[in-house]
Design a protein around this motif. Structure first.
Motif, short mmCIF file in Angstrom:
data_model
loop_
_atom_site.label_atom_id
_atom_site.label_comp_id
_atom_site.label_asym_id
_atom_site.label_seq_id
_atom_site.Cartn_x
_atom_site.Cartn_y
_atom_site.Cartn_z
N PRO A 149 0.78 -1.17 -0.17
CA PRO A 149 0.07 -0.01 0.14
C PRO A 149 0.86 1.18 -0.03
CG PRO A 149 0.08 -1.00 2.31
CD PRO A 149 0.80 -1.93 1.29
N ARG A 150 0.35 2.35 -0.54
CA ARG A 150 1.27 3.54 -0.37
C ARG A 150 1.06 4.29 0.79
NH1 ARG A 150 -0.29 5.74 -6.79
NH2 ARG A 150 0.20 3.90 -7.86
N ILE A 151 -0.12 3.79 1.46
CA ILE A 151 -0.25 4.54 2.96
C ILE A 151 -0.35 3.44 3.96
CG2 ILE A 151 -1.34 6.85 1.87
CD1 ILE A 151 -3.89 5.44 2.60
N LEU A 175 -7.96 -1.99 2.26
CA LEU A 175 -7.60 -1.36 3.67
C LEU A 175 -8.63 -0.40 4.20
CD1 LEU A 175 -3.95 -0.69 2.70
CD2 LEU A 175 -4.86 -2.60 3.69
N GLU A 176 -8.47 0.04 5.51
CA GLU A 176 -8.98 1.26 6.02
C GLU A 176 -8.08 2.16 6.49
OE1 GLU A 176 -12.06 2.13 9.78
OE2 GLU A 176 -12.03 0.04 8.95
N ALA A 279 -0.99 -10.85 4.44
CA ALA A 279 -2.15 -10.17 4.79
C ALA A 279 -3.13 -10.76 5.45
CB ALA A 279 -2.63 -9.65 3.30
N VAL A 280 -3.49 -10.30 6.58
CA VAL A 280 -4.30 -10.80 7.49
C VAL A 280 -5.24 -9.79 7.74
CG1 VAL A 280 -4.53 -12.09 9.71
CG2 VAL A 280 -2.54 -12.66 8.37
N PRO A 281 -6.72 -10.12 8.08
CA PRO A 281 -7.58 -9.14 8.47
C PRO A 281 -7.47 -8.55 9.79
CG PRO A 281 -8.67 -10.81 7.32
CD PRO A 281 -7.33 -11.14 7.43
N GLY A 282 -7.46 -6.97 10.07
CA GLY A 282 -6.89 -6.77 11.41
C GLY A 282 -5.54 -6.10 11.30
N GLU A 283 -4.63 -6.72 10.50
CA GLU A 283 -3.43 -6.24 10.68
C GLU A 283 -3.07 -4.91 10.06
OE1 GLU A 283 0.81 -8.30 9.05
OE2 GLU A 283 -0.87 -8.85 8.22
N LEU A 284 -1.97 -4.16 10.98
CA LEU A 284 -1.66 -2.74 10.47
C LEU A 284 -0.48 -2.97 9.62
CD1 LEU A 284 -1.94 0.04 11.01
CD2 LEU A 284 0.02 0.00 12.66
N VAL A 285 -0.64 -2.56 8.41
CA VAL A 285 0.40 -2.31 7.25
C VAL A 285 0.98 -1.07 7.11
CG1 VAL A 285 -0.45 -4.46 6.08
CG2 VAL A 285 -1.24 -2.31 5.56
N LYS A 286 2.22 -1.36 6.61
CA LYS A 286 2.77 0.24 6.44
C LYS A 286 3.20 0.19 4.65
CE LYS A 286 4.53 0.85 11.28
NZ LYS A 286 5.74 1.09 12.00
N PRO A 287 3.42 1.40 4.05
CA PRO A 287 3.94 1.65 2.74
C PRO A 287 5.07 0.74 2.39
CG PRO A 287 3.37 3.88 3.81
CD PRO A 287 3.59 2.81 4.68
#
Length: 462
Positions: A149-151, A175-176, A279-287
């Motif tokens: 993701p870009r954000i 993503l949210e 990728a797992v639902p609820g996981e925080l991801v960074k760019p």
């Protein structure tokens, strides 16, 4: 071999068998009549060979039965085989029922023109000397995309699974993001301002035509419209920079105030297979984190180690064009994967004294997997020449090698050969051919299937 190819091969064998035997019910009825005329009892073929005691009509004492003392057609000269006659009062090689006994197959021109059987010539070729290397299979980096993701955001939904085939633009992960939510709000506000400014400008345009409003009011309305357009474009471009696709922007604009939930859909950048998933639902991801890897594995790279004493020969040969290579892996013993040397590294590993060589190989069935250990043979053109035939033309039966040589018209006859060295898709012929003969190459196994019918219990007049 996949299911469709198997069906095609079965159909081709059936077509060739009918064509070569002059097939159909008429052939069966003719054979039955001849058996009755010879005094054969119904069912006798189950206990005795149908040709037992048959004499050759030429009077040379050679029969064409299936007895163990009958010499193989591979041990007899062509002229002798073509002179033999069968019990049906015709030359054996011309008989639809008997020609296979002298190693002859009749191939209609339509099978050759249709590509089921391809011709080749026995000719002298340069013997390519192989250089043996070891290496590792890896993904073709030009065909692999690490999607991130870009954000920063939290994974809301995962739409794909590992190993799944995806198409370009297909949703992978949703993503949210607070940042996307704010940008969506700005976009919707800019669109609302744009609609209002456009309506005001259109009204002032009409009033101006009716000379009701002043020029100043008209220009002010035009200025407000241009400002609103700039703000709308800026808001749209901001969402695009965050990774929002054009289609998603259109849906956002159509939904209006009902949208703007801060959702960002990460989409596949190209067609391919999902090779990796983080990728797992609820996981925080960074760019800077790859969450999905999508790749096209129809072509792979093999990185091989070229030793210092081999480098000079490879570089000299490479000046003449790309070098061909063969790849083998332990997972598929005996299988050969053709490849091409595309790159020779510019630096040498000081510890191993080797240079990296990149071989590109087609991988349509995805049998080559990244991480596999591979043996590689790079073929360098040599100065020595040898009589050679395509590897597809060389067949074997009970330990004896042979090829099908075109004799005349639709007739092909099998001839013994002594194979020698092999390189890529060529085989040296040490004895049995003189050069210039026309051979059956691709599809030659169809001819073999028909000629060896006798080994499956077929009689002269079955």
């Amino acid at each position: 071999m996949n299911r469709h190819l198997s069906k095609r091969v079965v159909l081709a064998v059936a077509i060739l068998a009918v064509a070569c035997r002059g097939g159909g019910d008429a052939g069966a009825e003719r054979a039955a009549g001849q058996s009755a005329a010879a005094g054969h009892e119904p069912g006798a073929g189950a206990t005795a060979p149908p040709h037992a005691g048959h004499e050759d009509a030429t009077g040379d004492g050679h029969g064409h039965g299936h007895g163990g003392d009958e010499p193989s057609d591979l041990d007899r000269p062509v002229d002798e085989l073509l002179a033999l006659s069968c019990e049906h009062g015709k030359k054996t090689f011309e008989c639809d029922e008997c020609r296979y006994e002298v190693g002859v197959v009749r191939v209609p021109a339509k099978l050759v023109d249709g590509g089921l059987v391809r011709k080749a010539s026995a000719a002298r070729r340069r013997v390519e000397a192989p250089v043996a290397l070891t290496g590792e299979v890896r993904f073709d980096e030009r065909r692999v995309a690490h999607v991130s993701p870009r954000i920063e955001g939290t994974i809301r939904t995962v739409h794909v699974s590992l190993g799944e085939h995806v198409r370009r633009g297909q949703a992978l992960v949703e993503l949210e993001s607070v940042q996307v939510g704010e940008a969506e709000s700005d976009y919707l506000a800019a669109q609302a301002s744009l609609r209002l400014a456009r309506a005001s400008a259109e009204r002032q345009e009409q009033l101006r035509k009716e000379q009701i409003s002043s020029e100043k009011e008209h220009l002010a309305a035009r200025q407000e419209l241009e400002t609103a357009q700039i703000r709308a474009r800026s808001a749209e471009q901001k969402l695009a920079r965050l990774g929002v696709a054009t289609a998603d922007l259109e849906r956002l604009g159509a939904a209006g105030r009902r949208a703007g939930g801060g959702g960002l859909v990460v989409r596949a950048p190209a067609d391919g297979i999902v090779l990796e998933m983080h990728a797992v639902p609820g996981e925080l991801v960074k760019p800077d984190e790859s969450i999905v890897t999508v790749g096209d594995v129809s072509s792979v790279w093999v990185w091989a180690d070229l030793h210092e004493d081999q480098l000079g020969r490879v570089l000299d040969a490479q000046r003449g064009g790309r070098l061909r290579a063969e790849i083998g892996v332990k997972a598929f013993p005996g299988a050969i994967f053709p490849g091409t040397v595309e790159f020779v590294g510019p630096s040498m590993d000081e510890r191993t004294r080797t240079v990296k060589v990149r071989v590109t190989a087609a991988n349509p069935d995805a049998r080559l997997r990244a991480g596999m250990f591979a043996s590689v043979r790079v073929f360098l053109p040599g100065e020595e020449e040898a009589l050679a035939v395509p590897a597809a033309a060389l067949l074997s039966d009970e330990g004896r090698s042979f090829v099908f040589v075109h004799h005349h018209g639709d007739y092909w006859i099998r001839r013994p050969v002594e194979p020698g060295r092999r390189w890529m898709d060529w085989v040296e012929v040490k004895d049995g051919l003189h050069g210039g003969e026309t051979l059956a190459a691709d599809g030659a196994f169809l001819l073999k299937s028909d000629v060896l019918r006798s080994k499956m219990g077929a009689g002269c007049a079955d």
